[in-house]
Design a protein around this motif. Structure first.
Motif, PDB file in Angstrom:
ATOM      1  N   SER A 112       0.833  -1.205   0.000  1.00 56.72           N
ATOM      2  CA  SER A 112       0.000   0.000   0.000  1.00 56.72           C
ATOM      3  C   SER A 112       0.869   1.257   0.000  1.00 56.72           C
ATOM      4  O   SER A 112       0.589   2.226  -0.723  1.00 56.72           O
ATOM      5  CB  SER A 112      -0.927  -0.004   1.215  1.00 56.72           C
ATOM      6  OG  SER A 112      -1.744  -1.156   1.227  1.00 56.72           O
ATOM      7  N   CYS A 153      -4.743  -9.026  -1.165  1.00 56.28           N
ATOM      8  CA  CYS A 153      -6.045  -8.343  -1.197  1.00 56.28           C
ATOM      9  C   CYS A 153      -7.141  -9.235  -1.767  1.00 56.28           C
ATOM     10  O   CYS A 153      -8.215  -9.376  -1.187  1.00 56.28           O
ATOM     11  CB  CYS A 153      -5.940  -7.058  -2.035  1.00 56.28           C
ATOM     12  SG  CYS A 153      -5.678  -5.567  -1.070  1.00 56.28           S
ATOM     13  N   ARG A 165     -16.990  -5.117   5.974  1.00 55.44           N
ATOM     14  CA  ARG A 165     -16.238  -3.861   5.906  1.00 55.44           C
ATOM     15  C   ARG A 165     -14.829  -4.107   5.393  1.00 55.44           C
ATOM     16  O   ARG A 165     -14.302  -3.348   4.571  1.00 55.44           O
ATOM     17  CB  ARG A 165     -16.192  -3.215   7.288  1.00 55.44           C
ATOM     18  CG  ARG A 165     -15.429  -1.894   7.331  1.00 55.44           C
ATOM     19  CD  ARG A 165     -15.467  -1.286   8.720  1.00 55.44           C
ATOM     20  NE  ARG A 165     -16.839  -0.996   9.133  1.00 55.44           N
ATOM     21  CZ  ARG A 165     -17.158  -0.499  10.324  1.00 55.44           C
ATOM     22  NH1 ARG A 165     -16.196  -0.253  11.221  1.00 55.44           N
ATOM     23  NH2 ARG A 165     -18.409  -0.261  10.625  1.00 55.44           N
ATOM     24  N   LEU A 168     -14.841  -4.835   1.654  1.00 55.42           N
ATOM     25  CA  LEU A 168     -14.948  -3.603   0.874  1.00 55.42           C
ATOM     26  C   LEU A 168     -13.619  -2.848   0.854  1.00 55.42           C
ATOM     27  O   LEU A 168     -13.244  -2.250  -0.164  1.00 55.42           O
ATOM     28  CB  LEU A 168     -16.056  -2.724   1.452  1.00 55.42           C
ATOM     29  CG  LEU A 168     -17.480  -3.291   1.345  1.00 55.42           C
ATOM     30  CD1 LEU A 168     -18.480  -2.374   2.037  1.00 55.42           C
ATOM     31  CD2 LEU A 168     -17.880  -3.494  -0.119  1.00 55.42           C
ATOM     32  N   THR A 169     -12.903  -2.880   1.975  1.00 54.73           N
ATOM     33  CA  THR A 169     -11.599  -2.219   2.033  1.00 54.73           C
ATOM     34  C   THR A 169     -10.611  -2.880   1.085  1.00 54.73           C
ATOM     35  O   THR A 169      -9.907  -2.199   0.316  1.00 54.73           O
ATOM     36  CB  THR A 169     -11.040  -2.264   3.468  1.00 54.73           C
ATOM     37  OG1 THR A 169     -11.966  -1.626   4.350  1.00 54.73           O
ATOM     38  CG2 THR A 169      -9.696  -1.565   3.543  1.00 54.73           C
ATOM     39  N   TYR A 170     -10.565  -4.203   1.117  1.00 56.63           N
ATOM     40  CA  TYR A 170      -9.680  -4.915   0.200  1.00 56.63           C
ATOM     41  C   TYR A 170     -10.092  -4.674  -1.253  1.00 56.63           C
ATOM     42  O   TYR A 170      -9.243  -4.521  -2.134  1.00 56.63           O
ATOM     43  CB  TYR A 170      -9.693  -6.416   0.499  1.00 56.63           C
ATOM     44  CG  TYR A 170      -9.111  -6.779   1.832  1.00 56.63           C
ATOM     45  CD1 TYR A 170      -7.935  -6.206   2.283  1.00 56.63           C
ATOM     46  CD2 TYR A 170      -9.744  -7.704   2.674  1.00 56.63           C
ATOM     47  CE1 TYR A 170      -7.396  -6.543   3.515  1.00 56.63           C
ATOM     48  CE2 TYR A 170      -9.205  -8.042   3.901  1.00 56.63           C
ATOM     49  CZ  TYR A 170      -8.038  -7.454   4.324  1.00 56.63           C
ATOM     50  OH  TYR A 170      -7.506  -7.784   5.542  1.00 56.63           O
ATOM     51  N   GLY A 171     -11.404  -4.655  -1.500  1.00 50.94           N
ATOM     52  CA  GLY A 171     -11.882  -4.412  -2.849  1.00 50.94           C
ATOM     53  C   GLY A 171     -11.518  -3.029  -3.356  1.00 50.94           C
ATOM     54  O   GLY A 171     -11.198  -2.849  -4.534  1.00 50.94           O
ATOM     55  N   ALA A 172     -11.551  -2.041  -2.475  1.00 53.24           N
ATOM     56  CA  ALA A 172     -11.203  -0.674  -2.878  1.00 53.24           C
ATOM     57  C   ALA A 172      -9.693  -0.512  -3.065  1.00 53.24           C
ATOM     58  O   ALA A 172      -9.239   0.283  -3.897  1.00 53.24           O
ATOM     59  CB  ALA A 172     -11.713   0.316  -1.828  1.00 53.24           C
ATOM     60  N   LEU A 173      -8.903  -1.258  -2.298  1.00 52.30           N
ATOM     61  CA  LEU A 173      -7.454  -1.135  -2.373  1.00 52.30           C
ATOM     62  C   LEU A 173      -6.883  -1.853  -3.594  1.00 52.30           C
ATOM     63  O   LEU A 173      -5.848  -1.426  -4.140  1.00 52.30           O
ATOM     64  CB  LEU A 173      -6.833  -1.699  -1.092  1.00 52.30           C
ATOM     65  CG  LEU A 173      -5.316  -1.598  -0.932  1.00 52.30           C
ATOM     66  CD1 LEU A 173      -4.862  -0.142  -1.032  1.00 52.30           C
ATOM     67  CD2 LEU A 173      -4.883  -2.209   0.393  1.00 52.30           C
ATOM     68  N   THR A 174      -7.528  -2.918  -4.042  1.00 51.49           N
ATOM     69  CA  THR A 174      -6.996  -3.705  -5.158  1.00 51.49           C
ATOM     70  C   THR A 174      -6.796  -2.880  -6.427  1.00 51.49           C
ATOM     71  O   THR A 174      -5.732  -2.960  -7.055  1.00 51.49           O
ATOM     72  CB  THR A 174      -7.907  -4.911  -5.438  1.00 51.49           C
ATOM     73  OG1 THR A 174      -7.968  -5.737  -4.270  1.00 51.49           O
ATOM     74  CG2 THR A 174      -7.388  -5.733  -6.601  1.00 51.49           C
ATOM     75  N   VAL A 176      -6.179   0.244  -6.743  1.00 50.27           N
ATOM     76  CA  VAL A 176      -5.063   1.175  -6.522  1.00 50.27           C
ATOM     77  C   VAL A 176      -3.736   0.460  -6.721  1.00 50.27           C
ATOM     78  O   VAL A 176      -2.821   0.960  -7.394  1.00 50.27           O
ATOM     79  CB  VAL A 176      -5.149   1.787  -5.111  1.00 50.27           C
ATOM     80  CG1 VAL A 176      -3.959   2.710  -4.856  1.00 50.27           C
ATOM     81  CG2 VAL A 176      -6.460   2.541  -4.932  1.00 50.27           C
ATOM     82  N   GLY A 224     -12.556  -4.423 -13.602  1.00 45.60           N
ATOM     83  CA  GLY A 224     -11.898  -3.208 -13.143  1.00 45.60           C
ATOM     84  C   GLY A 224     -10.518  -3.051 -13.745  1.00 45.60           C
ATOM     85  O   GLY A 224     -10.131  -1.964 -14.185  1.00 45.60           O
TER      86      GLY A 224
END
Length: 401
Positions: A112, A153, A165, A168-174, A176, A224
């Motif tokens: 990250s 992730c 939760r 969703l965090t892992y999904g949003a970070l992938t 990036v 994505g």
């Protein structure tokens, strides 16, 4: 441990460049000291580590004649210090499943940070190219750090024990991390990431440890990634996806020739040419210091016996990681092992591929091969759970018996 693996990529960044001592040396001493302390204060059986002791012994025989180049001498020194620590310390440091979780979390945290550095403060590879990395490392090093984070992730996003939760965090970070990986234009880590995820999917489907979560997450990642690649018409994405379209540049052709020449020369050197002496055989392999393939490198430098031993370790580790995924739901070990092995087959030498030695050691400590505490059987990829039934008490029986 995670910092030691990635020290080569991180020690020249602005975040750590201020450290007065070489970061690899500092972390290597710290990991070795901590492992030694735990070994003496909490003795444990190290049966699974025996193949690595034998492998190091075989390397020592092949290193008897000191190589003539500075690279060769440094390689031998690093092999029996940093790389040896990476091979052996996991058997002491990762006694519990929670210890592995911390390691995987640290790997994701480092990825990250690398993604933030690559996107917000990119270092251009050349004036004529839009390929970037983060300051202090090259494109391959940055891509390996980011690819490992993507593997963590994606796999964690479909764990049944993970909260919504966190999913969703892992999904949003992938995305990036994927953006940063594509920006580097490094093909090896991208292919390794894709194959690692596909390997986990195949094992999950074969062992019936998957459901709608897995399909939804992987579909989102695939589409994505395709959307990112389509909108980001950069040199990095063009270089990566051009490879799948059949484009072969100078780097690809050089590796193919290097691998072919090495494979043809190995039968003539059953005892190897000596660890670190690959570049001394200019007639055979030109000016390269290693063949960018760990298996070929070990066969060529350390001989047939050591090469066969390494292949056995890889085979046993892979089988045990698959068994661990099936028995204990440990898909992260399998995914990162495949990721590290693919990278080691296309780039770097035995010392720069640090993750592969750690993951092989972890895999050797599988559910039936070591002292790792297995997860509960109901912890399944994709949320599939084993139904638990209350104990049956027969009428008239004493329930306390």
């Amino acid at each position: 441990m995670a910092l030691l693996i990635n020290a080569g990529q991180l020690k020249a960044t602005p975040l750590l460049a201020w450290v007065p001592v070489d970061l690899t040396l500092l972390l290597g001493v710290a990991v070795a000291a901590w492992a030694s302390l735990l070994l003496f204060t909490r003795p444990t059986r190290l049966n699974s580590s025996a193949p690595f002791f034998v492998l190091l012994l075989a390397f020592s025989v092949a290193s008897f004649d000191a190589p003539g180049s500075d690279y060769g001498r440094t390689k031998v020194l690093t092999l029996f210090t940093v790389t040896a620590v990476l091979m052996l310390s996991p058997f002491v440091l990762f006694r519990e499943r929670s210890h592995l979780d911390y390691f995987f979390s640290a790997t994701l945290g480092i990825a990250s940070i690398a993604a933030v550095l690559t996107i917000t403060n990119p270092a251009s590879v050349a004036d004529y190219s839009t390929r970037v990395t983060f300051d202090g490392t090259n494109t391959i090093g940055a891509a390996r750090v980011l690819g490992a984070g993507i593997v963590v992730c994606v796999i964690r996003a479909v764990w049944s024990t993970t909260t919504v939760r966190r999913r969703l965090t892992y999904g949003a970070l992938t995305p990036v991390l994927l953006w940063g990986l594509l920006s580097t234009g490094s093909r090896g880590p991208f292919i390794a990431t894709a194959l690692a995820v596909l390997a986990v999917c195949a094992v999950a489907l074969a062992t019936r440890r998957s459901n709608g979560w897995m399909i939804a997450v992987l579909t989102a990642v695939i589409f994505g990634g395709a959307a990112i690649a389509e909108r980001a018409s950069t040199d990095g994405t063009s270089r990566i996806f051009g490879f799948f379209e059949g484009t072969r540049d100078t780097s690809t052709r050089a590796r193919n020739e290097l691998w072919r020449g090495t494979a043809e020369a190995i039968p003539d050197h059953p005892l190897g040419v000596g660890v670190g002496s690959f570049s001394d055989t200019q007639v055979l392999w030109g000016t390269y210091t290693y063949p960018h393939n760990v298996i070929l490198e070990v066969f060529a430098e350390a001989g047939w016996t050591t090469g066969i031993l390494l292949c056995l370790i890889v085979a046993i580790g892979t089988v045990r990681s698959i068994r661990g995924a099936n028995v204990a739901g440990d898909f992260l070990t399998l995914g990162l092992l495949v990721f590290a092995l693919v990278n080691a087959m296309v780039s770097g030498d035995i010392n720069s591929n640090r993750l592969v030695w750690v993951m092989l050691a972890i895999a050797m400590m599988g559910p039936r091969g070591g002292h790792l505490r297995a997860q509960a059987p109901e912890s399944r990829l994709g949320g599939a759970r084993t139904q638990r039934h209350p104990p049956v008490v027969h009428r008239g029986a004493n329930p306390s018996i």
